[in-house]
Design a protein around this motif. Structure first.
Motif, PDB file in Angstrom:
ATOM      1  N   GLU A 148      -5.073   6.073  15.435  1.00 18.89           N
ATOM      2  CA  GLU A 148      -5.255   4.666  15.029  1.00 18.89           C
ATOM      3  C   GLU A 148      -6.065   3.978  16.108  1.00 18.89           C
ATOM      4  O   GLU A 148      -6.063   4.407  17.248  1.00 18.89           O
ATOM      5  N   GLU A 150      -6.700   0.058  17.901  1.00 15.51           N
ATOM      6  CA  GLU A 150      -6.277  -1.335  18.000  1.00 15.51           C
ATOM      7  C   GLU A 150      -7.431  -2.155  18.562  1.00 15.51           C
ATOM      8  O   GLU A 150      -7.960  -1.835  19.629  1.00 15.51           O
ATOM      9  N   ALA A 178      -5.788  -1.456  13.415  1.00 19.54           N
ATOM     10  CA  ALA A 178      -4.824  -2.534  13.650  1.00 19.54           C
ATOM     11  C   ALA A 178      -5.507  -3.681  14.381  1.00 19.54           C
ATOM     12  O   ALA A 178      -6.349  -3.463  15.252  1.00 19.54           O
ATOM     13  N   ASP A 198      -5.601  -2.243   8.386  1.00 15.66           N
ATOM     14  CA  ASP A 198      -4.353  -1.680   7.873  1.00 15.66           C
ATOM     15  C   ASP A 198      -3.117  -2.354   8.449  1.00 15.66           C
ATOM     16  O   ASP A 198      -2.045  -2.304   7.851  1.00 15.66           O
ATOM     17  N   LYS A 199      -3.268  -2.945   9.657  1.00 14.52           N
ATOM     18  CA  LYS A 199      -2.082  -3.440  10.361  1.00 14.52           C
ATOM     19  C   LYS A 199      -2.377  -4.721  11.106  1.00 14.52           C
ATOM     20  O   LYS A 199      -3.453  -4.869  11.671  1.00 14.52           O
ATOM     21  N   LYS A 201      -0.733  -6.783  14.353  1.00 23.31           N
ATOM     22  CA  LYS A 201       0.265  -6.745  15.423  1.00 23.31           C
ATOM     23  C   LYS A 201       0.492  -8.171  15.916  1.00 23.31           C
ATOM     24  O   LYS A 201      -0.405  -8.787  16.505  1.00 23.31           O
ATOM     25  N   ALA A 227       0.451 -10.640   6.100  1.00 22.15           N
ATOM     26  CA  ALA A 227       0.170  -9.199   6.158  1.00 22.15           C
ATOM     27  C   ALA A 227       0.565  -8.536   4.839  1.00 22.15           C
ATOM     28  O   ALA A 227      -0.204  -7.765   4.264  1.00 22.15           O
ATOM     29  N   MET A 232      -0.974  -5.148   4.125  1.00 23.46           N
ATOM     30  CA  MET A 232      -1.030  -4.561   5.464  1.00 23.46           C
ATOM     31  C   MET A 232       0.381  -4.365   5.996  1.00 23.46           C
ATOM     32  O   MET A 232       1.324  -5.032   5.574  1.00 23.46           O
ATOM     33  N   THR A 233       0.472  -3.455   6.956  1.00 21.60           N
ATOM     34  CA  THR A 233       1.711  -3.262   7.692  1.00 21.60           C
ATOM     35  C   THR A 233       1.738  -4.272   8.835  1.00 21.60           C
ATOM     36  O   THR A 233       0.695  -4.611   9.379  1.00 21.60           O
ATOM     37  N   VAL A 235       3.452  -5.312  12.600  1.00 21.40           N
ATOM     38  CA  VAL A 235       4.150  -4.793  13.770  1.00 21.40           C
ATOM     39  C   VAL A 235       4.423  -5.955  14.722  1.00 21.40           C
ATOM     40  O   VAL A 235       3.520  -6.756  14.977  1.00 21.40           O
ATOM     41  N   ASP A 254       7.740  -4.771   9.443  1.00 17.62           N
ATOM     42  CA  ASP A 254       7.787  -3.331   9.178  1.00 17.62           C
ATOM     43  C   ASP A 254       8.090  -2.494  10.419  1.00 17.62           C
ATOM     44  O   ASP A 254       8.842  -1.529  10.355  1.00 17.62           O
ATOM     45  N   GLU A 255       7.447  -2.833  11.534  1.00 15.50           N
ATOM     46  CA  GLU A 255       7.582  -2.000  12.728  1.00 15.50           C
ATOM     47  C   GLU A 255       7.811  -2.857  13.964  1.00 15.50           C
ATOM     48  O   GLU A 255       7.343  -3.994  14.039  1.00 15.50           O
TER      49      GLU A 255
END
Ligand code: C2E
Ligand code: MG
Ligand code: MG
Ligand code: MG
Length: 292
Positions: A148, A150, A178, A198-199, A201, A227, A232-233, A235, A254-255
């Motif tokens: 991944e 960031e 991310a 996708d993510k 943070k 998100a 999207m995920t 975090v 999610d995370e």
């Protein structure tokens, strides 16, 4: 500073500024040596699934210990590396090292834990990061789905029209993207929708007081909703307390990532941590039902 004070005015170059400048220069040349002498290592911090407690990934964070044994944090040397033109080799080293770690993990039977690598916006804008990643991943023959990247919000959004092509090339390889430190910069919602992200943070500064500051709580809930609306995920970064975990679980983050679970640790320590299985999450579930 002097620039903003207009013509005909003097700005004094104080001994303190002199010292700051020469310290940066010293750090800059030490950085050059550090690349040549292998003084960098990557540490890994787990990301934890907020429903199961399983470790669902790791973020690679660079560590630098100088020959005299003195550690220098990335918040100090990454900006210097960026200013002195040394971020590209450091960023390339980090990508290669993370991919080599994935290959090591595979030999130890760990094949389902992605590693996320931070990429400086400077390196992202200046070099063909997508092409470099392609070459490194194919040389190591690792599953690109295990890598991944960031990128900070400001790094992407300062020039989203240009970023889109590179992001698409990275995304097309099956590599997740991310947006780091989300909420501290500015985002074009139109681009957030269009870019292959996708993510998100959530920056640690919003997480810190979620359980006690209603506006931070509201911001975090809004980012989680945003998100999810965009598929999207999400975090949360910098999670340190059970109260924060409970809040984030209750609002469907999610995370979770932060020292509550684990500080960044060596690759070997990360493998041991993975072998121990899921973290035990605080009991949040059905609270006492209020009387009607
Ligand atoms: P980041 O990508 O936002 O990484 C998260 C930072 O939060 C890390 O700091 C991590 O150690 C720290 N952290 C994690 N959990 C907690 C917690 O519970 N409490 C607190 N107070 N802090 C926590 P670190 O490792 O010092 O890195 C700082 C920044 O340096 C990173 O922020 C990233 O922007 C940059 N960086 C680190 N490694 C690399 C790299 O390989 N390449 C590039 N370009 N930048 C890097
Ligand atoms: Mg990061
Ligand atoms: Mg961050
Ligand atoms: Mg950061």
């Amino acid at each position: 500073n002097a620039k903003h004070e207009g013509r005909g005015r003097f700005a004094f170059f104080t001994p303190l500024m002199q010292e700051a400048v020469s310290r940066r220069l010293q750090l800059g040349s030490a950085l050059q040596r550090a690349i040549d002498d292998d003084e960098f290592v990557l540490h890994y911090q787990p990301k934890v699934n907020a429903v199961s407690g399983a470790v669902c990934g790791a973020e690679a964070l660079i560590r630098w210990t100088q020959r005299d044994g003195k550690p220098i944090p990335p918040s100090i040397f990454i900006p210097v590396a960026e200013e002195t033109g040394r971020i590209d080799p450091i960023g390339s080293w980090a990508l290669q090292e993370a991919v080599a770690e994935l290959a090591r993990w595979r030999t130890r039977g760990v094949t389902d834990t992605p590693i996320a690598v931070n990429i400086s916006p400077l390196q992202f804008r200046r070099t063909n990061v997508a092409g470099f990643i392609e070459a490194v991943v194919s040389r190591a023959a690792i599953d690109p789905g295990l890598l991944e990247v960031e990128l900070t919000e400001s790094g992407v959004m300062s020039d989203p029209a240009t970023a889109i092509e590179a992001l698409q090339r990275i995304s097309a390889q099956g590599i997740a993207i991310a947006i780091d430190d989300f909420g501290t910069g500015y985002s074009s919602l139109a681009y957030l929708k269009r870019l292959p992200i996708d993510k998100l943070k959530i920056d640690a500064s919003f997480v810190r007081d979620i359980a006690t500051d209603p506006s931070d709580g509201a911001i975090v809930r809004a980012i989680i909703t945003l998100a999810h609306v965009l598929n999207m995920t999400v975090v949360a970064e910098g999670v340190e307390t059970a109260a924060q975990v409970e809040f984030l679980m209750a609002h469907a983050c999610d995370e979770l990532q932060g020292n509550y679970f684990s500080e960044p640790v060596s690759g070997d320590a990360m493998l041991e941590l993975l072998a121990r299985g899921p973290f035990i999450l605080p009991q949040t579930g059905p609270r006492a039902v209020p009387c009607p």
